[in-house]
Structures are given as structure tokens and as C-alpha cells.
Design an enzyme around this catalytic site. Structure first.
Site, PDB file in Angstrom:
ATOM      1  N   ARG A  21       0.836  -1.208   0.000  1.00 39.37           N
ATOM      2  CA  ARG A  21       0.000   0.000   0.000  1.00 39.37           C
ATOM      3  C   ARG A  21       0.877   1.267   0.000  1.00 39.37           C
ATOM      4  O   ARG A  21       1.006   1.944  -1.024  1.00 39.37           O
ATOM      5  CB  ARG A  21      -0.952  -0.019   1.210  1.00 39.37           C
ATOM      6  N   ASP A  22       1.512   1.545   1.122  1.00 37.99           N
ATOM      7  CA  ASP A  22       2.282   2.786   1.241  1.00 37.99           C
ATOM      8  C   ASP A  22       3.492   2.770   0.317  1.00 37.99           C
ATOM      9  O   ASP A  22       3.904   3.806  -0.212  1.00 37.99           O
ATOM     10  CB  ASP A  22       2.730   2.959   2.691  1.00 37.99           C
ATOM     11  N   HIS A 214       5.779   4.405  12.516  1.00 37.03           N
ATOM     12  CA  HIS A 214       6.005   4.289  11.073  1.00 37.03           C
ATOM     13  C   HIS A 214       7.126   5.275  10.745  1.00 37.03           C
ATOM     14  O   HIS A 214       6.897   6.467  10.623  1.00 37.03           O
ATOM     15  CB  HIS A 214       4.700   4.648  10.360  1.00 37.03           C
ATOM     16  N   HIS A 216      10.370   6.786   8.558  1.00 33.96           N
ATOM     17  CA  HIS A 216      10.957   6.935   7.232  1.00 33.96           C
ATOM     18  C   HIS A 216      12.450   7.158   7.384  1.00 33.96           C
ATOM     19  O   HIS A 216      12.891   7.794   8.343  1.00 33.96           O
ATOM     20  CB  HIS A 216      10.319   8.125   6.502  1.00 33.96           C
ATOM     21  N   CYS A 247      10.183   9.221  -0.394  1.00 35.68           N
ATOM     22  CA  CYS A 247       9.514  10.329   0.295  1.00 35.68           C
ATOM     23  C   CYS A 247       8.812  11.225  -0.722  1.00 35.68           C
ATOM     24  O   CYS A 247       9.459  11.794  -1.600  1.00 35.68           O
ATOM     25  CB  CYS A 247      10.516  11.145   1.083  1.00 35.68           C
ATOM     26  N   ASN A 256      10.102   4.966   3.197  1.00 34.98           N
ATOM     27  CA  ASN A 256       9.815   3.966   4.227  1.00 34.98           C
ATOM     28  C   ASN A 256      11.043   3.174   4.651  1.00 34.98           C
ATOM     29  O   ASN A 256      11.845   2.746   3.820  1.00 34.98           O
ATOM     30  CB  ASN A 256       8.777   2.975   3.677  1.00 34.98           C
TER      31      ASN A 256
HETATM   32 MG    MG Z   1       5.379   5.718   4.701  1.00 34.12          MG
END
Ligand code: MG
Length: 316
Positions: A21-22, A214, A216, A247, A256
């Protein structure tokens, strides 16, 4: 969840995979549905048990995830595996329900400037929009996660007061969230801030087993932040296999935290998580080849390491 020696719950960490997803939503290359299914199959085979699969937002707003309705029912049905999906509103919830979802995530942030850019509404309006979504999902018996993005910094307004990030978490729990995940969307947070936010969460009466981070790796601080969070008692971390999802506010920069980088750290420190590094690397190579670029993660490049022989492991 873990195979291996007797479970010490305090040494157990949940890895929440966000690659499908992300990770993919920020990639320019369009990935066919069949390749996404294969990616998830490899993630499940690697031992991942929580895989955020897709998003039921308007297909126009995120074309990369426009196949959500077909993708979700095509994923492997494995006992103990959960596929949360991002849901912005009741319309998305109805689509997710029709596709067989049993877990969801909603997504807000700490500043109006960010939520206006990202989801077209103020933070307060986003909470109003999520209230019926979380309520309905609760009635359906779904697991519910809520993101507080830009938890440490906003690309439009700068530094974020940790007390404000925490207030939002409390509101999201009040709306029925089972878990709140603090997202360092632009990768500006550092370990002291992570420890501070976690300490404040405990003081506010929040349960650490219902919080996640979460991170990064935009500025190289993701694993340092994981270490700080572990020391503070957090036991759930998001990561993206292959390090996908650069990003969005810094084109070309890392985004991520890569699952393989996280797994290497957790393994070397003796944390139990049930995920096999060599199999994650296999999934990482698959997604990199699908996207047509080299692996961006550290462990994707160097491999794991066998302390008995001194050699690298998990490389193709
Ligand atoms: Mg992310």
C-alpha cells in the site's frame, strides 16, 4: 506467530508490512494486479502476518491502487494473516466490505496544512469523517488502526508539538481505534523525540501495546528511532519490503524503512518476530525487479550476515 524457542512476550515484535500500500502508492511505475498478488504471496511466505494491502480511496486520487476491489479477494487466505486496507470514508468502507476486508486503517495528520494537501480536509473534519467509519467497522468486528502522520514534523508548518500528536492519538482511541500509529512522514524525527513521545503516551494512560511507529529513513534516522522506541517499550513497527515508497516530499530520497533492514536489526538483537530475512530479501528482489530498479535498502545491497562464517546471506 513466531516459530522457535519459548515465547517471551516482551521480546516479541510485530512487523506491520506497508509495502503493497504505502510502498507502491508512491511509485511511478504501474504494477499489474497479478504482480501485487505475487508480492503479497512472497511476503506471507516470509512470515509477515500483517500486510497493509491497498487503499479504498477514489481510484482517481491514487491510480496505482485503483485495482483494490479486484486485488483484495485475490490475496492468499491464510489463517493468522491480516490485510488491513486504507479507508477514507463510508463509501470506501462499503467497497472494502464488498471485497472481503476485515481490518482497516484511517489516516490523519497533526496539521491542517498537511491534511488539506493530502486528503482535502482539516484535521477536525478528518476526525468527523472517520467517526462513522470506525464505528461501522467496529460493528463489523474489524480490527481498526489509525495513523497520526507528520507526528514529528510537517512539510508545510515545521516542528510538531508532541503534546498535539498525543491529543490526536487519544481522540482516535476514543473513536474506537484499536491501534494508533505515529508516522514520521517526512523522516525528520530523531531518537530523543521518539522516547519523549512514548513517555508522554504512557503518562497519558495509553497502552504501549496499542501504539506503533512508522518511520521513514529520509535522513537516515529510521533504525535509530526503532531502537529508541524498543527501549521505550514499543513493540510494533511499520516497514516496507524493498524500501519502496520514496519520500513524496523529497523526490529521489529514501522513504519507508525497509523491512529487510528492520528484520536484520531485530534478528541481531534477539527479538522474536517470525519473519525470515532471506525470504524477505526474495520478496524485495521481486518488487525491485517489478519496478525496474535496484534495491534501495542497506540489507538488500549487502545481504544479511552469518556470524558463524562471516559471510553475507540472502543474496541472490
Ligand atoms: Mg510511509
Amino acid at each position: 506467530m513466531t516459530d522457535g524457542p519459548a515465547t517471551d512476550t516482551d521480546r516479541h515484535v510485530r512487523i506491520y508490512e506497508v509495502g503493497p500500500r504505502d510502498g507502491l502508492q508512491n511509485e511511478a511505475t504501474e504494477v499489474p494486479t497479478a504482480a501485487k498478488v505475487r508480492f503479497v504471496e512472497l511476503l506471507v511466505a516470509a512470515g509477515l502476518r500483517e500486510i497493509e494491502a491497498t487503499s479504498f480511496v477514489s481510484p482517481r486520487s491514487i491510480p496505482q491502487l485503483a485495482d483494490a476491489d479486484e486485488l483484495l479477494p485475490a490475496l492468499p487466505d491464510v489463517t493468522g494473516v491480516r490485510y488491513p486496507v486504507l479507508v477514507p470514508n463510508l463509501r470506501g468502507l462499503a467497497r472494502a466490505e464488498a471485497a472481503g476486508a476485515e481490518a482497516l486503517a484511517v489516516f490523519t495528520a497533526t496539521t491542517d496544512a498537511f491534511t488539506e494537501h493530502n486528503i482535502g480536509m482539516s484535521v477536525a473534519d478528518s476526525l468527523d469523517a472517520f467517526a462513522p467509519v470506525l464505528e461501522r467497522a467496529g460493528d463489523l468486528g474489524w480490527w481498526r488502526r489509525a495513523y497520526v502522520s507528520t507526528a514529528f514534523g510537517c512539510p508545510y508548518t515545521g516542528r510538531v508539538d508532541p503534546a498535539h500528536a498525543l491529543e490526536l492519538a487519544v481522540e482516535l482511541f476514543d473513536l474506537g481505534a484499536d491501534e494508533v500509529c505515529f508516522g514520521d512522514t517526512i523522516g525528520v524525527g530523531v531518537p530523543d523525540q521518539v522516547a519523549d513521545l512514548t513517555r508522554r503516551a504512557v503518562e497519558a494512560g495509553l497502552h504501549l501495546d496499542r501504539l506503533a511507529f512508522h518511520f521513514h529513513d529520509t535522513r537516515g534516522t529510521a533504525l535509530a528511532n526503532v531502537s529508541a522506541a524498543l527501549a521505550a517499550g514499543i513493540r510494533c513497527f511499520d516497514a516496507s519490503t524493498g524500501g519502496t515508497g520514496g519520500c513524496p516530499y523529497a523526490p529521489g530520497a529514501a522513504g519507508n524503512l525497509a523491512t529487510e533492514d528492520l528484520v536484520y536489526l531485530l534478528d541481531a538483537e534477539g527479538w522474536q518476530h517470525g519473519v525470515k530475512l532471506d525470504r524477505v530479501l526474495e520478496a524485495a528482489r521481486f518488487v525491485a525487479s517489478t519496478l525496474g530498479r535496484p534495491l534501495a535498502s542497506k540489507v538488500g545491497q549487502a545481504g544479511g550476515w552469518d556470524p558463524a562464517s562471516g559471510g553475507a546471506t540472502g543474496l541472490a
